[in-house]
Design an enzyme around this catalytic site. Structure first.
Site, PDB file in Angstrom:
ATOM      1  N   ASP A   1      32.549   9.467 -39.011  1.00 31.75           N
ATOM      2  CA  ASP A   1      32.444   9.879 -37.613  1.00 31.75           C
ATOM      3  C   ASP A   1      33.620   9.419 -36.758  1.00 31.75           C
ATOM      4  O   ASP A   1      34.251  10.218 -36.058  1.00 31.75           O
ATOM      5  CB  ASP A   1      31.129   9.354 -37.031  1.00 31.75           C
TER       6      ASP A   1
ATOM      7  N   ALA B   1      30.295  12.916 -33.668  1.00 30.24           N
ATOM      8  CA  ALA B   1      30.912  13.994 -34.449  1.00 30.24           C
ATOM      9  C   ALA B   1      29.966  14.486 -35.533  1.00 30.24           C
ATOM     10  O   ALA B   1      29.905  15.685 -35.823  1.00 30.24           O
ATOM     11  CB  ALA B   1      32.224  13.516 -35.064  1.00 30.24           C
ATOM     12  N   ASP B   2      29.224  13.574 -36.132  1.00 29.99           N
ATOM     13  CA  ASP B   2      28.247  13.957 -37.152  1.00 29.99           C
ATOM     14  C   ASP B   2      27.155  14.850 -36.572  1.00 29.99           C
ATOM     15  O   ASP B   2      26.819  15.894 -37.141  1.00 29.99           O
ATOM     16  CB  ASP B   2      27.595  12.704 -37.744  1.00 29.99           C
ATOM     17  N   ILE B   3      26.580  14.417 -35.450  1.00 25.31           N
ATOM     18  CA  ILE B   3      25.449  15.151 -34.873  1.00 25.31           C
ATOM     19  C   ILE B   3      25.885  16.531 -34.390  1.00 25.31           C
ATOM     20  O   ILE B   3      25.211  17.540 -34.642  1.00 25.31           O
ATOM     21  CB  ILE B   3      24.821  14.348 -33.720  1.00 25.31           C
TER      22      ILE B   3
ATOM     23  N   ALA C   1      26.387  18.743 -37.258  1.00 25.42           N
ATOM     24  CA  ALA C   1      25.099  19.123 -37.843  1.00 25.42           C
ATOM     25  C   ALA C   1      24.426  20.232 -37.049  1.00 25.42           C
ATOM     26  O   ALA C   1      23.820  21.145 -37.622  1.00 25.42           O
ATOM     27  CB  ALA C   1      24.185  17.898 -37.918  1.00 25.42           C
TER      28      ALA C   1
END
Length: 388
Positions: free
Chosen positions: A146, A174-176, A179
């Protein structure tokens, strides 16, 4: 009934991006089977905060991204388990995967192989820098996490004080966000499959996702070639104003909103200030002029009083809430945005849900995250399956 009832999703994921994408699909009703390594499973199972009981343990970090799923264990380095996984993939509508670039291909379990078994398969590959060979850039083989993506994506360059070092935003951002976009891609591919009858490869890059979020910054650079200082927006006055019990935040992108503020704080004379005649001037002078003048009014009132008074003038503003205030927010309660989850090891937990509400379909289940291998019985009838 939920929107994705009858859809089977395999998640070969770890940490945040793929698990959160799969959890969104689970909240929408899909059957999500999380495929994990027998030895330890997803690394987030062991992250603090960890709650343990005599019969097992549950990590808060794992529960946050793995509600409403099933768990099976397969060692994909073992030929027998690879055969089992391939048979399981043939029953799936969707696979969500975020292993390192090239990992599944080296095991003979890449999209081309699985598509040959299941032409309707939608395969969502989440990676740092992209996986489609037709869109491959020089960073394609890099591992990603992230903070690294927030940095290369430009997010850290515009976060923090102007004279300080670059700072990351919310951990996992950044991950969320990746996703969420991956979920949109999967849902679009499912809709396309209804018309075409064939599956698709969804290539969701974390770098792409964060760069797309900076569309305004990139537009400003294209138009002005002026680097924006961290923490300062030259083209929209914005910031937080001190209240008796904290701060309120607002942005003033138009003259009309600037006029509303001046009326709200009983300072119409500021409309004539020669330093504040254009939006750019107001942005440059927000901290030195607008904030101290506005705080003469706001500092004697509570956040709620300020926000409601501004709203009555047509001016959007928001209380700067602390995390405990968000956790106990009556508005979020009214929106039913929290799930009360009973976990046998962590006890009763209050978790924020995925924010998709409809008027026809059922809301997400409030099931906890699974124990490692809890659903290995699903493998019993597959080739060379193990009972667990």
């Amino acid at each position: 009934m939920r929107t994705l009832d009858g859809i089977r999703v395999l998640e070969v994921g770890q940490y945040i991006a793929a698990p959160y994408c799969a959890m969104m699909l689970a909240d929408l009703g899909a059957e999500v089977i999380k495929v994990e390594r027998p030895a330890g499973g997803d690394p987030r199972r062991h992250y603090d905060p960890l709650r343990e009981s005599e019969s097992g343990a549950m990590s808060g970090g794992f529960l946050s991204y793995n509600r409403n799923k099933k768990s099976v264990t397969l060692d994909l380095s073992d030929p027998a388990d690879r055969s089992c996984y391939r048979a399981l993939a043939a029953t799936a509508d969707v696979i969500v995967e975020n292993l390192r670039p090239g990992a599944v291909e080296r095991m003979g379990l890449g999209y081309d192989v699985l598509k040959a078994d299941n032409g309707r398969l939608i395969y969502c590959a989440i990676s740092g820098y992209g996986r489609l060979s037709t869109h491959s850039g020089p960073y394609a083989e890099r591992p990603a996490f992230d903070t690294a993506i927030q940095a290369i994506g430009g997010m850290m360059a515009i976060t923090g004080e102007p004279q300080g070092p670059p700072l990351p935003t919310v951990t996992g951002f950044a991950d969320i966000f990746t996703a969420v976009l991956a979920t949109v891609g999967v849902l679009a591919a499912l809709q396309g499959r209804e018309r075409s009858g064939v599956g698709a490869f969804v290539d969701q890059s974390m770098y792409d996702s964060v760069a797309s979020l900076l569309e305004r910054e990139l537009m400003l650079w294209d138009f002005t070639r002026e680097p924006r200082r961290r923490g300062v927006d030259r083209y929209s006055p914005l910031g937080a104003l001190r209240a008796k019990d904290g701060h309120v935040a607002l942005i003033l992108p138009t003259y009309e909103m600037w006029r509303w503020l001046c009326v709200a704080i009983d300072r119409p004379d500021l409309l004539e200030d020669p330093r504040l005649q254009t939006t750019v001037q107001r942005a440059e002078n927000f901290a030195s002029t607008i904030r101290p003048e506005a705080e003469r009014w706001t500092s004697t009132r509570t956040r709620r009083e300020i926000v409601e008074h501004f709203a009555a003038q047509g001016l959007p503003a928001g209380e700067c809430q602390t995390i405990d205030e968000v956790y106990a927010c009556t508005h979020l309660d009214a929106r039913r945005m929290f799930l009360d989850i009973d976990d046998p090891h962590a006890g009763r937990r209050r978790m924020i849900r995925t924010p998709i509400l409809t008027d026809v379909y059922e809301e997400p289940r409030a099931d906890s995250a699974p124990q490692l291998g809890a659903d290995n019985h699903l493998l019993d009838d597959l080739p060379r399956a193990r009972a667990g």
